[in-house]
Design an enzyme around this catalytic site. Structure first.
Site: not given
Lengths: 488, 99
Positions: A80, A155, A179
């Site tokens: 990420k 996210s 997330s």
């Protein structure tokens, strides 16, 4: 024979360790698939092709010399965009960090590299982790591999899409309030949020420090166990990291059933008010769990009623403090039109942060400000304490807690982005474990009639990752939901 | 318990100043509406009773402080590499003290 892009991380590592397949061949297959499909999905915001192939060659050379290779030798892993790797860009999905190149590496990424993993590229995310659909990214949205008009969740939506599209067997995410687990559910993959502190956050761009966890997404529970064994453990660079021992299941002796496991099903997390398709799939999963021999236990988590406001007030308050570091001075975007320093900072922050981030900073500032601090931030701290006590009481009677992961399956792009409260409610079932610092895993358990995946969440007591892998792995071996593929 | 606050321009201005944000005039009304709606939805938390044992919770439980020891710092060139403006080994900012 399984094609390279369908193989598990454990299988790929074994092929590389034995010389059956080269790390280079795996990396090339991985980049070819990304280049063929990611224009449509936009799971990645940056690829590391040249460096990754050089690292793959180094692993192949070590194998040829007969050297012992790490447990993730040659396994392509995405990360990420809020974890930093020395010399690489890291933007956290924000204009604020456009062009930022990290001078150091996150501990979690370094440990993966030392285990032989090939870090292939950075995945898209909601700006600074603030969103549940990956639509707040300054790089533009990621699309769900199950339908290009659907969000992948957030996210860590880029990481979830990357695994669901079979770009790589494991992708790193971060989980502050869900997330990792919520996008895992919406994309039909498996996601782990470890116990708070289990994985070092050194090098993770901070959102809400009392909640942030590094987690991962994969196609199988076994690959998540392999990942956690490599990255977990105390780190002097992160004072919240934990060295507590935890037992991982032996992959050669998997649990055959769920006899002896007490499963709590609190009605607060299995409320009839949830989406009917999600509830139906969850009820089917609970029936399967019972068939496998588990004992269902009544339990209650009354403080869950306050979990969403508690989570958002704490996260926004901490974000308003953490993001104060972006001042246009040491790094990040700067608007220099202003003559005075404070005006320069305000101009830079207003130009660099997106609308949702600014909204959350303002709400966090409100919750911490004189006159409102005790009624909002103080009360949220108390509510978190009550929720922790609820979980402690529940785990006196059961071993794990079962619930849906998300109240809804993947929803259309743009359908919730203008209604923050509707978006915040996407996290209603994941924020309780986050507030209590507990480990939780989401795995596929069904689909809506039009094929959108539905996720099942197992939550355990602190340090019970081994038990979660054990029970979720057993469920996976007895079901086929994780075998459905989003793309040919 | 008082009712949730009204997010008028004065409160928004105060929060924006504290947060070092500039809210453009054409965004103010929309932002006020969003803030007010969210805070109203969160207001039920204010009715929670005090904790039974009278204790106050930690903001960040489980943090162990590390020894207060000096460690090798990052190289100055690395620290400055991402700075929007730097000169002579220092960050450059607009004037802070009036002449």
């Amino acid at each position: 024979m399984t094609t390279l892009w369908q193989a598990s991380a454990r299988d790929l590592a074994q092929r590389v360790q034995t010389g059956a397949t080269s790390a280079r061949a795996i990396a090339i297959a991985c980049f070819e698939r990304i280049e063929a499909h990611d224009d449509r999905l936009h799971a990645f915001v940056g690829l590391r092709r040249h460096a990754a192939l050089a690292e793959a060659d180094a692993i192949d050379a070590a194998q040829a010399r007969g050297e012992a290779l790490g447990p993730l030798a040659g396994v392509p892993i995405a990360w990420k965009d809020n974890l930093v790797l020395a010399g690489e860009l890291a933007t956290a999905g924000s204009r604020m960090l456009a062009g930022f190149r990290s001078p150091y590496s996150a501990t979690a990424l370094l440990r993966l590299q030392r285990a032989g993993a090939i870090l292939i590229g950075r995945t898209n995310m909601d700006e600074f982790g603030m969103g549940s659909s990956t639509e707040t990214s300054a790089h533009g949205p990621t699309r769900n591999p199950w339908g290009s008009d659907l969000v992948p969740g957030g996210s860590s939506g880029g990481s979830a899409a990357a695994v669901a599209a079979d770009f790589c067997p494991i992708a790193i995410g971060s989980d502050t309030g869900g997330s990792v687990r919520q996008p895992a559910a919406l994309c039909g993959v498996t996601g782990l949020k470890p116990t708070y502190g289990r994985v070092s956050r050194y090098g993770l761009i901070a959102y809400a420090s009392s909640l942030d966890c590094v987690g991962a997404l994969a196609r199988t529970v076994d690959d998540l166990a392999l990942w956690l064994a490599v990255v977990s453990g105390e780190d002097a660079a992160d004072p919240t990291s934990r060295g507590q021992a935890f037992a991982l299941p032996d992959p050669t002796r998997p649990r055959v059933d769920l006899r002896g496991v007490r499963v709590g099903v609190p009605w607060e997390l299995n409320d009839p008010g949830l989406d009917s398709e999600v509830l139906a799939a969850t009820h089917e999963a609970i029936a399967r769990v019972t068939d496998l021999g588990a004992t269902l236990v009544d339990c209650s988590l009354p403080s869950v009623a306050h979990a969403v406001p508690t989570y958002y007030l704490l996260a926004m308050a901490e974000a308003s403090s953490n993001l104060a570091r972006y001042d246009g001075v040491r790094y990040g975007l700067r608007r220099d039109a202003a003559v005075r320093c404070e005006a320069m900072m305000a101009a830079s922050r207003s130009a660099g942060f997106g609308d949702e981030v600014q909204l959350r900073i303002l709400l966090g500032t409100f919750a911490l400000s004189v006159g409102y601090h005790d009624e909002y931030y103080g009360q949220a701290l108390r509510a978190r304490q009550l929720l922790r006590a609820d979980f402690a009481k529940a785990f006196a009677a059961c071993d794990v807690i079962l619930s849906p992961t998300s109240p809804v399956a993947a929803f259309p792009l743009q359908s919730r982005i203008d209604d923050p409260l509707a978006m915040y409610l996407c996290d209603a079932l994941t924020v309780p474990a986050s507030l209590a610092g507990l480990p939780a895993i989401s795995q596929p358990c069904g689909a809506t009639p039009d094929g959108r995946p539905i996720g099942l969440q197992w939550t355990g007591p602190a340090d019970a990752e081994g038990l979660l892998f054990d029970v979720a792995g057993c469920f996976q071996r007895h079901t086929e939901h994780h075998l459905r593929r989003a793309m040919p | 318990m008082t009712s949730p606050p009204t997010f008028d321009r004065q409160l928004l201005r105060r929060l924006a100043d504290l947060a070092r944000l500039h809210v453009a005039a054409d965004r103010q009304a929309d932002l006020q509406g969003r803030l007010e709606k969210i805070v109203a939805a969160f207001a039920a938390l204010r009715d929670l009773p005090p904790l039974r044992d009278g204790s106050e919770p930690d903001a960040e439980p489980g943090v162990t402080l590390r020894p207060d020891l000096a460690e090798p710092p990052m190289a100055p060139a690395d620290v400055l590499a991402n700075a929007p403006r730097h000169a002579g080994g220092a960050f450059v900012v607009p004037r802070v003290v009036e002449a």
